[in-house]
Design a protein around this motif. Structure first.
Motif, PDB file in Angstrom:
ATOM      1  N   UNK A 156       0.829  -1.210   0.000  1.00 27.00           N
ATOM      2  CA  UNK A 156       0.000   0.000   0.000  1.00 27.00           C
ATOM      3  C   UNK A 156       0.866   1.265   0.000  1.00 27.00           C
ATOM      4  N   UNK A 157       1.962   1.243   0.767  1.00 26.19           N
ATOM      5  CA  UNK A 157       2.879   2.387   0.816  1.00 26.19           C
ATOM      6  C   UNK A 157       3.410   2.709  -0.570  1.00 26.19           C
ATOM      7  N   UNK A 158       3.831   1.702  -1.307  1.00 29.08           N
ATOM      8  CA  UNK A 158       4.439   1.913  -2.621  1.00 29.08           C
ATOM      9  C   UNK A 158       3.439   2.507  -3.622  1.00 29.08           C
ATOM     10  N   UNK A 159       2.147   2.425  -3.336  1.00 27.98           N
ATOM     11  CA  UNK A 159       1.124   3.010  -4.213  1.00 27.98           C
ATOM     12  C   UNK A 159       0.875   4.490  -3.920  1.00 27.98           C
ATOM     13  N   UNK A 160       1.327   4.972  -2.755  1.00 27.18           N
ATOM     14  CA  UNK A 160       1.101   6.370  -2.381  1.00 27.18           C
ATOM     15  C   UNK A 160       1.981   7.310  -3.204  1.00 27.18           C
ATOM     16  N   UNK A 161       1.525   8.570  -3.399  1.00 27.87           N
ATOM     17  CA  UNK A 161       2.415   9.551  -4.028  1.00 27.87           C
ATOM     18  C   UNK A 161       3.690   9.679  -3.182  1.00 27.87           C
ATOM     19  N   UNK A 162       4.833   9.563  -3.804  1.00 25.57           N
ATOM     20  CA  UNK A 162       6.143   9.587  -3.129  1.00 25.57           C
ATOM     21  C   UNK A 162       6.394   8.378  -2.233  1.00 25.57           C
ATOM     22  N   UNK A 163       5.491   7.408  -2.224  1.00 26.31           N
ATOM     23  CA  UNK A 163       5.682   6.209  -1.404  1.00 26.31           C
ATOM     24  C   UNK A 163       6.839   5.347  -1.877  1.00 26.31           C
TER      25      UNK A 163
END
Length: 121
Positions: free
Chosen positions: A66-73
C-alpha cells in the motif's frame, strides 16, 4: 533532520528501535500496525521505515504494498525487521519493495549498517 517510522506491534521493540534511531539523528514516529503506519504516511512520507512483518490489523507486507502506491511512497527506504528468516520471506519482501532486511533480535550496529546501506545515513 531525517524522519523514520518504527512499525511494530511490540511496545518494547518500538522503544528499543526509537532509542537507536534517535541516537542516529532521526526524528521518530511509532505505529503498532500497518494501518496506523499507512495513516501516518498519508499525512507525511518519512525518509525511512523500520517495519515488522507479523502484526494485527495490517501486516508489514500488505502495508509495504500500500505504501508503494502512495504519491512519493516509492522514495521511502523500508527495512524489514522480523523473525521471518527463510529465503522465501526475504524474497517476497524484496519483491514487494523492501530495501533491506534485519533479523530480530537486532542491535544499534545492525540498524546503523542497514540504514547506511540504503542511503539513510
Amino acid at each position: 533532520m531525517k524522519s523514520c517510522i518504527v512499525v511494530d506491534d511490540s511496545r518494547v521493540i518500538r522503544m528499543v528501535a526509537r532509542k537507536i534511531l534517535e541516537e542516529l539523528g532521526f526524528e521518530v514516529r511509532e505505529a503498532e500496525d500497518g494501518k496506523e503506519a499507512l495513516d501516518l504516511c498519508q499525512k507525511s512520507i518519512p525518509d525511512g521505515i523500520l517495519l515488522d512483518w507479523n502484526m494485527p490489523v495490517m501486516d508489514g507486507l500488505e502495508f509495504l504494498k500500500q505504501l508503494r502506491k502512495l504519491p512519493n511512497g516509492g522514495t521511502t527506504k523500508v527495512v524489514f525487521c522480523t523473525t521471518e528468516n527463510d529465503l522465501s520471506h526475504i524474497q517476497e519482501a524484496i519483491a514487494a519493495g523492501a530495501d533491506e532486511y534485519i533479523m530480530k533480535p537486532f542491535d544499534s550496529e545492525i540498524v546503523q549498517s542497514k540504514f547506511e546501506q540504503v542511503g539513510l545515513l
